[in-house]
Design an enzyme around this catalytic site. Structure first.
Site, PDB file in Angstrom:
ATOM      1  N   ASP A 268      -4.760 -10.275  -9.877  1.00  0.00           N
ATOM      2  CA  ASP A 268      -4.234  -9.744  -8.612  1.00  0.00           C
ATOM      3  C   ASP A 268      -2.860 -10.315  -8.300  1.00  0.00           C
ATOM      4  O   ASP A 268      -2.475 -11.373  -8.800  1.00  0.00           O
ATOM      5  CB  ASP A 268      -5.195 -10.035  -7.451  1.00  0.00           C
ATOM      6  CG  ASP A 268      -5.355 -11.528  -7.168  1.00  0.00           C
ATOM      7  OD1 ASP A 268      -5.517 -12.296  -8.135  1.00  0.00           O
ATOM      8  OD2 ASP A 268      -5.318 -11.922  -5.981  1.00  0.00           O
TER       9      ASP A 268
ATOM     10  N   GLU B  82      -7.566 -14.033  -6.648  1.00  0.00           N
ATOM     11  CA  GLU B  82      -7.143 -15.430  -6.533  1.00  0.00           C
ATOM     12  C   GLU B  82      -6.244 -15.630  -5.328  1.00  0.00           C
ATOM     13  O   GLU B  82      -6.316 -16.651  -4.639  1.00  0.00           O
ATOM     14  CB  GLU B  82      -6.411 -15.854  -7.815  1.00  0.00           C
ATOM     15  CG  GLU B  82      -6.105 -17.352  -7.910  1.00  0.00           C
ATOM     16  CD  GLU B  82      -4.729 -17.747  -7.391  1.00  0.00           C
ATOM     17  OE1 GLU B  82      -4.419 -18.950  -7.383  1.00  0.00           O
ATOM     18  OE2 GLU B  82      -3.956 -16.853  -6.977  1.00  0.00           O
TER      19      GLU B  82
END
EC number: 3.4.11.4
Length: 409
Positions: free
Chosen positions: A80, A173
């Site tokens: 991400d 994350e």
């Protein structure tokens, strides 16, 4: 380094921005697209034990090519990109043989300037990959993803001795959920490295202790003309709270090992207000003291309010400093430092003024320091990465695998 840049450019073309405040993991559909692509590429590369969990954690194993009691080690990156800035329609610019001076980002007025970012002075002659000034780049952490994938290809295609190499790619994350659904036992590594750092040579095993502070303020709104003794202005209470927070202990006034209080958002009306802080400190005692300070401030400002008006404060720990777990296994850092030196890189041990998946994983039984990626200026339009830095990261990953194999033979 076959396909390293090609891989990176492909990965950043996918919008994988994560979203905070969402229950599902991964928080966005775009992350699934990259995870499925990586799964396919791992299969084509011939890795084994490839799994993609329902929570979006992708794991795979490159089997050992030598005999011996060699520990299985892991490399981890997240797919991400930060919610802080747009990651949609990323349009990278490639600047070959950087000669110094400002780099125009796209066709507008945005520039990447060595005046604002002096590190550029150290990168003369290198190939830079920048944004077009409209989005972030996504080097955090697609540079790490591309580096791990390229290192696997190098190990697979060359007679370099290595034990079992475990790799994992995690979602979310950037919103603090990357490691929450990580199955350490299934992963099967004795230790691992996140590839999620910055400039060449960075090796990080210390990070902030982190907590979030959510404050809800309920006031009382009446007509201002008849407000005396009756109105309780929630916005005024919010202002008083922030005035009590030490102004010289903010992100913009601290560095190195200094902790801070950060007012991340504030919204409201006379009737109701909300504030969101994050607290960060490397020292656990100071970290706990900061949390107590916030509670004391809320209690002080809320003293004497009408019973229907109140200040509610909720503190939630996010992650802790992995130092206390990693230092129990000094060989993990020794191998990484030796690998860097063998690749003609001077290791730079520095604290992470942030967190990584490795911080949480270290407390879940998987010691996990952080390696550099060659990227800079994350989470914004000035983000960039050097191709040379990415190539160095691949070399270090490969060398770590080789050194670990030598220890076990």
């Amino acid at each position: 380094m076959d396909k390293l840049l090609e891989r990176f450019l492909h990965y950043v073309s996918l919008d994988t921005q994560s979203k905070s405040g969402v229950r599902q993991v991964p928080s966005t559909e775009g992350q699934w697209k990259l995870l499925r692509l990586l799964k396919q590429q791992l299969e084509e590369m011939g890795l084994v034990n490839i799994t993609l969990s329902e929570k979006g954690t992708l794991m795979a194993t490159l089997p050992a090519n030598v005999e011996g009691d060699i520990p299985a080690i892991g490399f981890i990156s997240h797919v991400d990109t930060s919610p802080d800035f747009s990651g949609k329609n990323v349009n990278p610019q490639i600047v070959e043989n950087y000669r110094g001076g400002d780099i125009a980002l796209g066709i507008g007025d945005e520039v990447l300037s060595p005046v604002m970012f002096p590190v550029l002075h150290q990168l003369l002659g290198q190939t830079l990959v920048t944004t077009d000034g409209k989005t972030l780049l996504g080097a955090d952490d697609k540079a790490g993803v591309a580096e791990i994938m390229t290192a696997l290809a190098v190990l697979k295609g060359n007679p370099i001795p290595h034990g079992d190499i475990k790799v994992a790619f995690t979602p979310d994350e950037e919103v603090g959920k990357g490691a929450k659904h990580f199955d350490v036992e299934e992963f099967g590594a004795q230790w691992a490295y996140t590839v999620d750092g910055g400039g060449v040579g960075e090796l990080e095993f210390e990070n902030f202790n982190a907590a979030s502070v959510n404050i809800k303020i309920v006031g009382n709104n009446v007509h201002p003309g008849t407000a005396k003794g009756v109105m309780v202005n929630a916005l005024s209470l919010a202002a008083r709270i922030h005035a009590e927070v030490p102004a010289d202990e903010a992100p913009e006034t601290t560095e190195g090992y200094e902790g801070f209080y950060h007012l991340a958002s504030m919204k409201g009306t006379v009737d109701r207000a909300e504030m969101h802080y994050i607290i960060r400190d490397f020292d656990r005692k100071q970290f706990e003291a900061r949390k107590r300070k916030m509670m004391e401030i809320a209690k002080k400002v809320g003293k004497g309010l009408h019973p229907d008006c109140y200040i509610e404060l909720v503190i939630e720990d996010s992650y802790y400093n992995m130092r206390e777990k990693v230092v129990e296994h000094p060989h993990i850092l020794d191998i990484a430092q030796q690998a860097m030196r063998d690749c003609h890189i001077t290791p730079e041990m520095k604290p992470i003024r942030g967190g990584t998946d490795g911080a949480q994983l270290s407390f879940m039984g998987l010691p996990c320091p952080n390696l550099f990626t060659g990227g800079y200026n994350y989470h914004g339009k000035h983000e960039f990465v050097t191709l040379e830095g990415m190539e160095k990261a691949v070399q270090v990953i490969v060398r770590i695998a080789e050194l670990t194999a030598k220890r076990g033979q």
